[in-house]
Design a protein around this motif. Sequence first.
Motif, PDB file in Angstrom:
ATOM      1  N   THR A 911      33.752  13.454  84.762  1.00  0.00           N
ATOM      2  CA  THR A 911      32.539  13.578  85.946  1.00  0.00           C
ATOM      3  C   THR A 911      31.964  14.797  85.825  1.00  0.00           C
ATOM      4  N   GLN A 912      32.870  16.025  85.724  1.00  0.00           N
ATOM      5  CA  GLN A 912      32.183  17.181  85.657  1.00  0.00           C
ATOM      6  C   GLN A 912      31.646  17.830  84.495  1.00  0.00           C
ATOM      7  N   GLN A 913      32.057  17.142  83.399  1.00  0.00           N
ATOM      8  CA  GLN A 913      31.368  17.451  82.240  1.00  0.00           C
ATOM      9  C   GLN A 913      29.942  16.689  82.493  1.00  0.00           C
ATOM     10  N   ASN A 914      29.765  15.754  82.642  1.00  0.00           N
ATOM     11  CA  ASN A 914      28.497  14.999  82.904  1.00  0.00           C
ATOM     12  C   ASN A 914      27.560  15.594  83.910  1.00  0.00           C
ATOM     13  N   GLU A 915      28.224  16.468  84.763  1.00  0.00           N
ATOM     14  CA  GLU A 915      27.259  17.345  85.759  1.00  0.00           C
ATOM     15  C   GLU A 915      26.799  18.498  85.254  1.00  0.00           C
ATOM     16  N   ILE A 916      27.275  18.869  83.868  1.00  0.00           N
ATOM     17  CA  ILE A 916      26.821  20.023  83.016  1.00  0.00           C
ATOM     18  C   ILE A 916      26.119  19.717  81.998  1.00  0.00           C
ATOM     19  N   CYS A 917      26.353  18.675  81.174  1.00  0.00           N
ATOM     20  CA  CYS A 917      26.080  18.559  79.695  1.00  0.00           C
ATOM     21  C   CYS A 917      24.470  17.911  79.943  1.00  0.00           C
ATOM     22  N   GLY A 918      23.926  17.865  78.730  1.00  0.00           N
ATOM     23  CA  GLY A 918      22.504  17.242  78.422  1.00  0.00           C
ATOM     24  C   GLY A 918      22.420  16.252  77.631  1.00  0.00           C
ATOM     25  N   THR A 919      23.418  15.551  77.180  1.00  0.00           N
ATOM     26  CA  THR A 919      23.430  14.614  75.957  1.00  0.00           C
ATOM     27  C   THR A 919      23.545  13.288  76.601  1.00  0.00           C
ATOM     28  N   VAL A 920      24.135  12.126  75.611  1.00  0.00           N
ATOM     29  CA  VAL A 920      24.203  10.988  76.130  1.00  0.00           C
ATOM     30  C   VAL A 920      25.171  10.786  77.507  1.00  0.00           C
ATOM     31  N   ASN A 921      24.647  10.062  78.490  1.00  0.00           N
ATOM     32  CA  ASN A 921      25.633   9.561  79.703  1.00  0.00           C
ATOM     33  C   ASN A 921      25.852  10.739  80.341  1.00  0.00           C
ATOM     34  N   CYS A 922      25.237  11.969  80.115  1.00  0.00           N
ATOM     35  CA  CYS A 922      25.297  12.869  81.300  1.00  0.00           C
ATOM     36  C   CYS A 922      24.198  12.547  82.272  1.00  0.00           C
ATOM     37  N   ASP A 923      24.419  13.118  83.601  1.00  0.00           N
ATOM     38  CA  ASP A 923      23.775  12.820  84.540  1.00  0.00           C
ATOM     39  C   ASP A 923      22.327  13.233  84.701  1.00  0.00           C
ATOM     40  N   THR A 924      21.403  12.483  85.202  1.00  0.00           N
ATOM     41  CA  THR A 924      20.165  12.832  85.143  1.00  0.00           C
ATOM     42  C   THR A 924      19.649  13.973  85.897  1.00  0.00           C
ATOM     43  N   ASP A 925      20.647  14.479  86.922  1.00  0.00           N
ATOM     44  CA  ASP A 925      20.425  15.919  87.362  1.00  0.00           C
ATOM     45  C   ASP A 925      21.475  16.772  87.126  1.00  0.00           C
ATOM     46  N   SER A 926      21.827  17.038  85.734  1.00  0.00           N
ATOM     47  CA  SER A 926      22.853  17.765  85.299  1.00  0.00           C
ATOM     48  C   SER A 926      22.158  19.136  85.155  1.00  0.00           C
ATOM     49  N   LEU A 927      23.147  20.406  84.920  1.00  0.00           N
ATOM     50  CA  LEU A 927      22.755  21.605  84.853  1.00  0.00           C
ATOM     51  C   LEU A 927      21.638  21.741  83.635  1.00  0.00           C
ATOM     52  N   SER A 928      21.979  21.072  82.754  1.00  0.00           N
ATOM     53  CA  SER A 928      21.177  21.339  81.471  1.00  0.00           C
ATOM     54  C   SER A 928      19.726  20.312  81.507  1.00  0.00           C
ATOM     55  N   THR A 929      19.899  19.360  82.089  1.00  0.00           N
ATOM     56  CA  THR A 929      18.698  18.553  82.677  1.00  0.00           C
ATOM     57  C   THR A 929      17.767  19.141  83.528  1.00  0.00           C
ATOM     58  N   GLN A 930      18.404  19.847  84.530  1.00  0.00           N
ATOM     59  CA  GLN A 930      17.272  20.471  85.412  1.00  0.00           C
ATOM     60  C   GLN A 930      16.780  21.511  84.721  1.00  0.00           C
ATOM     61  N   ILE A 931      17.567  22.228  83.891  1.00  0.00           N
ATOM     62  CA  ILE A 931      16.599  23.493  83.077  1.00  0.00           C
ATOM     63  C   ILE A 931      15.649  22.914  82.369  1.00  0.00           C
ATOM     64  N   TYR A 932      15.868  21.748  81.581  1.00  0.00           N
ATOM     65  CA  TYR A 932      14.826  21.165  80.654  1.00  0.00           C
ATOM     66  C   TYR A 932      13.804  20.671  81.616  1.00  0.00           C
TER      67      TYR A 932
END
Length: 1333
Positions: A911-932
């Motif tokens: 769950t915490q991985q998904n909140e940080i990463c930007g690859t498959v199955n990561c959260d749409t508002d994860s850290l990586s996604t928000q920076i992107y």
Amino acid sequence: MTDRSFILFISIIGVLVITCDHRVSAAPGEGTCIWYGSCGSNPATDKPANCPYKGPAKPLNSTDVLTLTAACPELVQEMMSTSPDGVVRTCCDVSQITAMITQMVIGQGLLQRCPTCVRNFRQMFCYMTCSPHQSDFMVAKEIKNATDTNKPVITDLEVHVADTFVDSVYRSCKDVAMPSTNEKALSIMCGPWGAYYCSGQRWFTFMGDIGNQYTPFQIDYVYDTKAEGAVVPFNGTVIPCSQAPNNLSHACSCLDCEASCPKPPSLPPIPEPFTIGDADGLMVVMALFFLLFAAAFITVYVCYSCRSQSIDIVVPGDSSTSGEEPGCLEKMGSNLEEVLQKYFTIWGTICAEHPWTVLIVGGLVAIGLSVGIIFLKVTTDPVELWASPFSRSRIEKEYYDKNFEPFYRTEMLIIRPVGVEKVPHQTPDGIEMWGPVYNKTFLKEVLKLQNYITRELTGEVNDEPVVLEDICFTPLSPTNKNCTIQSVLNFFQNDEANLDIESPTETNITKNYIDHLASCYRNPLQPWESSIGIPCLGEYGGPVFPYTTLGGFLNESQVLGKDPAYKNATALVITLVVNNYYNKDKIEKAMVWEKELIAFMKNFSHPMMDVAYSSERSIQDEVQRMSEGDVLTILISYTIMFVYISLALGDYTRCSRLLVDSKITLGFGGVIIVLISVTSSVGVYGYAGVKATLVIIEVIPFLVLAVGVDNMFILVQTYQRESRRPAEVRSEHIGRVVGQVAPSILLASFSEAACFFLGALSDMPAVHAFALYAGLALLIDFLLQISCFVSLIALDAKRQEENRYDICCCVVGGNKEGSSREGTLQRFIKKVYAPCLLSRIGRPLVILVFTGWLFSSIAVLPKIDVGLDQELSMPEDSYMQKYFDYLHKYLSVGPPVYFVLKEGIDFTNLTQQNEICGTVNCDTDSLSTQIYISSLLANRTYIAQPASSWLDDYMDWSLYNLDGDVPCCRINLADNSFCPSSDMTSNCTACDIQPLEDGLRPDPASFMEYLPFFLEDVPNEDCPKGGHAAYGQAVNIIRNGRNESVVGASYFMTYHTILKTSKDYYEALRWARTVSTNITDTLNQGLAKPVYDVFPYSVFYVFYEQYLTMWEDLGKSLGISLLTVFIVSIVLSGLEIMSSFIVVTTILMILINLGGLMYWWGVSLNAVSLVNLVMAVGISVEFCSHITHAFSLSLKDTRWQRSYDAVVTMGSSVLSGITFTKFGGIVVLAFAHSKIFQIFYFRMYLGIVLIGAAHGLIFLPVLLSFFGPRSNRCRVQKLQWKMIAESFHGSMSVSEEVPEPQQFIDASSLDVSIIQPEIHPNYGGIESESLTV
């Protein structure tokens, strides 16, 4: 920037593998095979090639079917569904299947972040390798005998593919990210075209070309739009990247598929400027306010003037003798003032009676305090100077430096060609003109300079030589120990011979170094560039980015864009990256080498080059040199002020007594006292260990001199005006004068000192230190002036009374003493200036002019620029001036920014991985996604591209080729250490990692176990995603309370857009913090206790943070100062609330008008100008408080008369003591070598003096004549009682008490004509004469 380069290298290898993978899918038909099995090595590439075979597909056994199904499930499913007997028949054997799987490993490894892209990508390889209908879309163009077996093999293959298929596959894969490089995977996979210039056809064509050195045989793709004859173009089904390839997988993430991204949030619109019509709105509003005020004021003034038929406007109760009984506050104020006057009279008498004792004691104390200077530490570090240790940026910088080491030290050369023409270059389309930097002779000369610096330039530490390789950053060490050098010449591996390589073509156009550059500019990641047969990668093994090595191609644009005109470059940029350390002892070698670099470049010249240069230590060195260089300017300034003071203090009666009446010695002593007060203040804080700054050395002497000289003039001129009373000895005379003026001096000095001490509440080091030093210096100056300077006055008075010459006191002049008379300046003020200023026309005109001035200044205050351009902080003759100019002209890349995630995250938790990463199955508002998503709005957010993500790359790396021959993660069985993929000798085996069900992540149990291996792995061809180059410092592994290894702090790096102005820099900081705050808030949403803490860090933040709150800091500092002045003025002015309010109001007007001057004269708002504005409050007190205090003490009947009295009494002292004194010294600053002196000291000091003098000597008297407070009635009664007593009994002793009056005495009933004219109750000593206008 260097981090990014390393990571890019990792991806480079992937290009090679991908070249061997080409997708082909044909509609099922009656076609046959064109090959089967492998028959030997291709003579053109020496790689395995397939046997030609024309016949039906052959059955595949069940074991091989399973192998093929794992690699090509879509192909096997299709074959099984169309086979009548259920037997899988293919045109490939197991060796070909195995070879295909091996070839696709790297390509799929680079694309595996996007399952849909992988599914589309592998179709071409699967169908081309094993389809039973190969002849429908494939033709063997050329067959030759193998070099090792002499069997026929296919060496050239023609593949017909639908253009729509190629384009669809490209669109499904074009956004797949390479986190380690902040680039797209196609930057590697599309060869010379890179991601910017890639297309579907270019991608496939490159992968089929044997020139990429990885394709085993030539594959010529033919892009058809429809079937022709027997050929049916392959046109497999392509799934969009925003859809999952099957029910067991997931769609691509936002970072890898733009179509999967949520709609970026709409940002608030950029505020429009406030306008009314086409005019500036605030200017119009202020103009209307002024017109309304002017109309109302003129109306009221005319009405009152007509009614009273007098120049004065008298309101009920205006007269000090209105007959009312004094109030309680007035009695308290009168008593306080009486106590102060009595004390200072006694003190002044003592100092005058024992001058040498006072001077010796005062001198010894001052010397004792000043000795502390030897313990003083002066800081020139810009970080220590302008950034508070408690500020957010300093705290975050400290956190970053401790966890990841400080940002690299950079040494930079910007080289512009001189006398070099543009370079013509022959292309198939004709002649192209390239910029003058591409002249081969020029490039070779630059390379000689570069190689000398990087290979031969030597410093020395402890008798040991230091060269660049001893201190430089080597990201691929130990595999490659070459230094990171970002230079165009590194495209040629810094080898002059490579510039001369040429390669003829079939079109008779010779390929040369410019063709190589053109290809490398399109894709710097090419490990092998075909035009002249050398790599694009630099000598250090990583990429060289053209936007970091070229300048002048953007044409003033701050947007790099997708197709930069690199060929138009007009400058070369060479950047050397040097290691930096949190432990400053480790940077000694770097500092020494940098010193040698600067010394060498100062003496370097070349007829073809114009060079600007800088090192990491340059700014600090030049700041220190600037201060030392302007010492002469400051000394000349002080000398001019000293000469003026010495001459102006004299009371000259006639030429024969010139040497007797002069005050050169007294003036010199006064200046010495001022300087001693500064050295004593510095010494005290030297003892206390409070660091000083250059601002203190440059500013405080001017401040104390302004205050001190004013007090000197007041004391001396009052003594000169006040006649000695009968039976009064010299010491009593001086004591009486001190008693008269010291309360006013005390009021001004303590107001200023308290203002500065409270200003020390500022946490900005420069302001804090300045306030502390200035406050104490003013206090010491006050104490020395009412003691030592009074003693000097006594000695000088004795000398003058004995008719001894000034300076040569042993020589006695004529015995005849000249009659004392008013000075020329005082006569002018009394006879001309004051009557004109306070005339019927003059007063309203002054009010209207100053009110209009005030409103016009308010209108432009919001337009004052905030910031400090770096070049202003350097001396005019500094080499850094040229460097900053070139940097502004040629800079083409923004600074890196790191989004730091603090410790406390459990990365083994999915769950915490998904909140940080930007690859498959990561959260749409994860850290990586928000920076992107923020990077998609770069024109507002200043974030140029997505961030690198160690987490994403680690998950890919851990499973990379896990079941193959050489997986990335391998462990040495001998000692359980990491075994790199390049190690084929040790006893190594694959790591025991169990993938999760989706096959895309390692299991939680092995996450932390093998993370150190990832950070140790140097990227190479077999394992392009090794993390050492990109993330070696990005992840901090710590031990938790249970002594388990856990991830501590880590960072995710990206880049800002190109930043050039101060506003660009602090707005970039503001947006980075906004983004990080949004990330933190989003990740912590719904949690009982915050877990995530993200902050941005870039090397410039610590300098520009102050500008985010500059207006707030200004308001806080000035608000505290004004409030302090108001409170102290009330207490020490005898509780005169209205007088204090008028003083503060006038000071506020001075500050506002000074702000207007800053706008019109181009002085920006920053820490330097903030210090000056705080100082302006202190100097403004001098301009205002003495005039106001004299007004309060005047016994005249009306406001007009008291205002006139105050101007005549104090005007000359204020004008000669502050204005004239400072003006001469300030003018010299215009010739200082430093622009910061010229702009922030000369312009602002001149503004402070002129605006302060205008308000203190013009506006304030007029304001007092209209709205000044009435006299303290209790004080009036006592003075009237004293006047009566003195008129009958002579001068009263200082020890006598004035009796409390039993009843109020109406002054109108007194005959004041009996009072001796020379004995005036006011310390101004104005003769009792009628005032006429």
